[in-house]
Design a protein around this motif. Structure first.
Motif, PDB file in Angstrom:
ATOM      1  N   VAL A  37     -83.732  73.655  27.833  1.00 55.16           N
ATOM      2  CA  VAL A  37     -82.476  73.091  28.304  1.00 55.16           C
ATOM      3  C   VAL A  37     -81.542  74.264  28.574  1.00 55.16           C
ATOM      4  CG1 VAL A  37     -80.538  71.583  27.764  1.00 55.16           C
ATOM      5  CG2 VAL A  37     -82.825  71.022  26.908  1.00 55.16           C
ATOM      6  N   GLY A  38     -81.003  74.307  29.788  1.00 52.76           N
ATOM      7  CA  GLY A  38     -80.045  75.340  30.161  1.00 52.76           C
ATOM      8  C   GLY A  38     -78.711  74.687  30.457  1.00 52.76           C
ATOM      9  N   ALA A  39     -77.639  75.338  30.086  1.00 51.85           N
ATOM     10  CA  ALA A  39     -76.310  74.789  30.324  1.00 51.85           C
ATOM     11  C   ALA A  39     -75.361  75.900  30.739  1.00 51.85           C
ATOM     12  CB  ALA A  39     -75.794  74.102  29.076  1.00 51.85           C
ATOM     13  N   ALA A  40     -74.417  75.544  31.591  1.00 55.14           N
ATOM     14  CA  ALA A  40     -73.376  76.476  32.012  1.00 55.14           C
ATOM     15  C   ALA A  40     -72.107  75.688  32.256  1.00 55.14           C
ATOM     16  CB  ALA A  40     -73.794  77.217  33.282  1.00 55.14           C
ATOM     17  N   GLU A  41     -70.965  76.303  31.920  1.00 54.76           N
ATOM     18  CA  GLU A  41     -69.687  75.662  32.190  1.00 54.76           C
ATOM     19  C   GLU A  41     -68.645  76.729  32.485  1.00 54.76           C
ATOM     20  OE1 GLU A  41     -66.656  75.405  30.236  1.00 54.76           O
ATOM     21  OE2 GLU A  41     -67.326  76.849  28.763  1.00 54.76           O
ATOM     22  N   ARG A  42     -67.697  76.309  33.293  1.00 54.30           N
ATOM     23  CA  ARG A  42     -66.563  77.162  33.629  1.00 54.30           C
ATOM     24  C   ARG A  42     -65.366  76.242  33.838  1.00 54.30           C
ATOM     25  NH1 ARG A  42     -67.130  81.009  38.760  1.00 54.30           N
ATOM     26  NH2 ARG A  42     -66.078  79.295  39.789  1.00 54.30           N
ATOM     27  N   SER A  43     -64.230  76.588  33.297  1.00 58.41           N
ATOM     28  CA  SER A  43     -63.080  75.672  33.284  1.00 58.41           C
ATOM     29  C   SER A  43     -62.666  75.212  34.681  1.00 58.41           C
ATOM     30  CB  SER A  43     -61.890  76.312  32.564  1.00 58.41           C
ATOM     31  OG  SER A  43     -61.478  77.491  33.222  1.00 58.41           O
ATOM     32  N   ASP A  44     -62.817  76.054  35.687  1.00 57.32           N
ATOM     33  CA  ASP A  44     -62.400  75.674  37.039  1.00 57.32           C
ATOM     34  C   ASP A  44     -63.507  75.029  37.864  1.00 57.32           C
ATOM     35  OD1 ASP A  44     -63.937  77.970  37.338  1.00 57.32           O
ATOM     36  OD2 ASP A  44     -62.704  78.776  38.951  1.00 57.32           O
ATOM     37  N   ALA A  45     -64.705  74.892  37.292  1.00 58.27           N
ATOM     38  CA  ALA A  45     -65.827  74.384  38.089  1.00 58.27           C
ATOM     39  C   ALA A  45     -66.648  73.320  37.380  1.00 58.27           C
ATOM     40  CB  ALA A  45     -66.734  75.544  38.498  1.00 58.27           C
ATOM     41  N   GLY A  46     -66.315  72.983  36.145  1.00 58.48           N
ATOM     42  CA  GLY A  46     -67.079  71.964  35.426  1.00 58.48           C
ATOM     43  C   GLY A  46     -68.290  72.543  34.740  1.00 58.48           C
ATOM     44  N   GLY A  47     -69.230  71.662  34.423  1.00 60.67           N
ATOM     45  CA  GLY A  47     -70.409  72.078  33.688  1.00 60.67           C
ATOM     46  C   GLY A  47     -71.688  71.523  34.281  1.00 60.67           C
ATOM     47  N   PHE A  48     -72.772  72.160  33.931  1.00 63.02           N
ATOM     48  CA  PHE A  48     -74.094  71.773  34.406  1.00 63.02           C
ATOM     49  C   PHE A  48     -75.064  71.846  33.241  1.00 63.02           C
ATOM     50  CE2 PHE A  48     -71.842  73.557  37.978  1.00 63.02           C
ATOM     51  CZ  PHE A  48     -72.115  72.682  39.001  1.00 63.02           C
ATOM     52  N   ILE A  49     -75.959  70.879  33.167  1.00 61.62           N
ATOM     53  CA  ILE A  49     -77.032  70.889  32.177  1.00 61.62           C
ATOM     54  C   ILE A  49     -78.326  70.571  32.919  1.00 61.62           C
ATOM     55  CG2 ILE A  49     -77.999  69.813  30.114  1.00 61.62           C
ATOM     56  CD1 ILE A  49     -75.132  69.147  29.277  1.00 61.62           C
ATOM     57  N   VAL A  50     -79.344  71.369  32.707  1.00 61.25           N
ATOM     58  CA  VAL A  50     -80.643  71.158  33.353  1.00 61.25           C
ATOM     59  C   VAL A  50     -81.729  71.275  32.294  1.00 61.25           C
ATOM     60  CG1 VAL A  50     -79.843  72.065  35.577  1.00 61.25           C
ATOM     61  CG2 VAL A  50     -80.935  73.600  33.947  1.00 61.25           C
ATOM     62  N   HIS A  51     -82.901  70.743  32.622  1.00 64.39           N
ATOM     63  CA  HIS A  51     -84.048  70.927  31.738  1.00 64.39           C
ATOM     64  C   HIS A  51     -85.293  71.153  32.580  1.00 64.39           C
ATOM     65  CE1 HIS A  51     -84.365  66.602  32.584  1.00 64.39           C
ATOM     66  NE2 HIS A  51     -85.644  66.760  32.341  1.00 64.39           N
ATOM     67  N   ALA A  52     -86.229  71.887  32.002  1.00 64.06           N
ATOM     68  CA  ALA A  52     -87.478  72.215  32.701  1.00 64.06           C
ATOM     69  C   ALA A  52     -88.543  72.556  31.665  1.00 64.06           C
ATOM     70  CB  ALA A  52     -87.251  73.395  33.655  1.00 64.06           C
TER      71      ALA A  52
END
Length: 71
Positions: A37-52
């Motif tokens: 599970v990978g996740a990234a977030e930035r206050s001006d762009a929101g967040g993303f969560i993916v899995h592989a």
């Protein structure tokens, strides 16, 4: 970075240099198969969560999601 750098580590470094907070974790699904599970977030762009199935694949998908986000 020193020594043998893996491609997913380069992706993380690039995302962090662009202001993203990101990370990953490994887990297993109900049948015991590994999932990254990978996740990234930035206050001006929101967040993303993916899995592989593999860490590299998770970060490639995360990188793609961020690059293709609506402006």
């Amino acid at each position: 970075m020193h020594g043998h750098v893996k491609y997913w580590q380069i992706i993380i470094e690039n995302l962090r240099n662009a202001g993203w907070n990101c990370g990953s974790m490994a887990t297993t699904h109900g049948k015991g198969r590994p999932i990254w599970v990978g996740a990234a977030e930035r206050s001006d762009a929101g967040g993303f969560i993916v899995h592989a199935d593999q860490e590299l694949a998770a970060f490639l998908e995360l990188e793609s999601a961020i690059q293709n986000r609506p402006a």
